[in-house]
Enzyme design. Structure first.
Site, mmCIF file in Angstrom:
data_model
loop_
_atom_site.group_PDB
_atom_site.id
_atom_site.type_symbol
_atom_site.label_atom_id
_atom_site.label_comp_id
_atom_site.label_asym_id
_atom_site.label_seq_id
_atom_site.Cartn_x
_atom_site.Cartn_y
_atom_site.Cartn_z
ATOM 1 N N CYS A 114 0.824 -1.222 0.000
ATOM 2 C CA CYS A 114 0.000 0.000 0.000
ATOM 3 C C CYS A 114 0.845 1.253 0.000
ATOM 4 O O CYS A 114 0.349 2.346 -0.245
ATOM 5 C CB CYS A 114 -0.946 0.014 1.198
ATOM 6 S SG CYS A 114 -0.087 0.097 2.774
ATOM 7 N N CYS A 158 -2.511 -3.339 8.605
ATOM 8 C CA CYS A 158 -2.154 -1.985 9.039
ATOM 9 C C CYS A 158 -1.649 -2.008 10.480
ATOM 10 O O CYS A 158 -0.738 -1.258 10.840
ATOM 11 C CB CYS A 158 -3.358 -1.057 8.927
ATOM 12 S SG CYS A 158 -4.270 -1.243 7.379
ATOM 13 N N CYS A 173 -3.045 4.984 6.043
ATOM 14 C CA CYS A 173 -4.502 4.936 6.132
ATOM 15 C C CYS A 173 -4.991 5.162 7.559
ATOM 16 O O CYS A 173 -4.210 5.165 8.515
ATOM 17 C CB CYS A 173 -4.978 3.576 5.634
ATOM 18 S SG CYS A 173 -4.597 2.261 6.793
HETATM 19 FE FE1 FES Z 1 -1.577 0.608 4.208
HETATM 20 FE FE2 FES Z 1 -3.418 0.519 6.054
HETATM 21 S S1 FES Z 1 -3.691 0.371 3.900
HETATM 22 S S2 FES Z 1 -1.272 0.512 6.322
#
Ligand code: FES
Length: 145
Positions: free
Chosen positions: A35, A104, A60
């Site tokens: 991500c 996350c 996020c």
């Molecule tokens: Fe990357 Fe949450 S989507 S840490």
């Protein structure tokens, strides 16, 4: 049904311990390659206790809430206890995260461990490498003096 618990929303909206520590004794930075989110944790250690902790998370909402909760959970605790903090415990304290957001919380666990490892390295404190399986020396040319 709400996707996120009240706890998650609270820590996302009012994150605790945000910032940096100029005189940090250890800094840990980790990222999620998929991500692209990055989390950085700063610790101040006194007499084996995490006297202060701050974080900066470029990521996020779940990552921010996880950082906030994780820093609250290790503040004032012995390093040995902070090392045992798992992402599962962070998720439980947050009263859950959606399955696709569990990764996350892993960042928070890893960033704390990276900061503690940095503290050990800076101070020449011996440790068992197996304690930090996530961080392979060869992968991270940190270039520290
Ligand atoms: Fe990357 Fe949450 S989507 S840490």
């Amino acid at each position: 049904m709400a996707l996120y618990s009240e706890k998650v929303m609270d820590h996302f909206r009012n994150p605790r311990n945000v910032g940096t520590l100029d005189d940090a004794d250890g800094v840990g930075e980790v990222g999620n390659a998929r991500c692209g989110d990055i989390m950085k944790i700063y610790i101040k250690v006194k007499d084996g206790i995490i006297a202060d902790v701050k974080f900066n998370t470029f990521g996020c909402g779940s990552a921010i809430a996880s950082s906030s909760m994780a820093t609250e959970m290790i503040k004032g605790k012995p390093i040995t206890e902070a090392l045992e903090l798992t992402n599962k415990a962070v998720v439980e304290a947050l009263e859950g995260l959606p399955a696709h957001k569990l990764h996350c919380s892993v960042l928070a666990e890893q960033a704390i461990r990276a900061a503690i490892k940095d503290y050990y390295d800076r101070n020449g404190i011996a440790y068992d490498k197996d304690m930090f399986p996530d961080f392979d020396e060869d992968d991270h040319g940190e270039g520290e003096e």
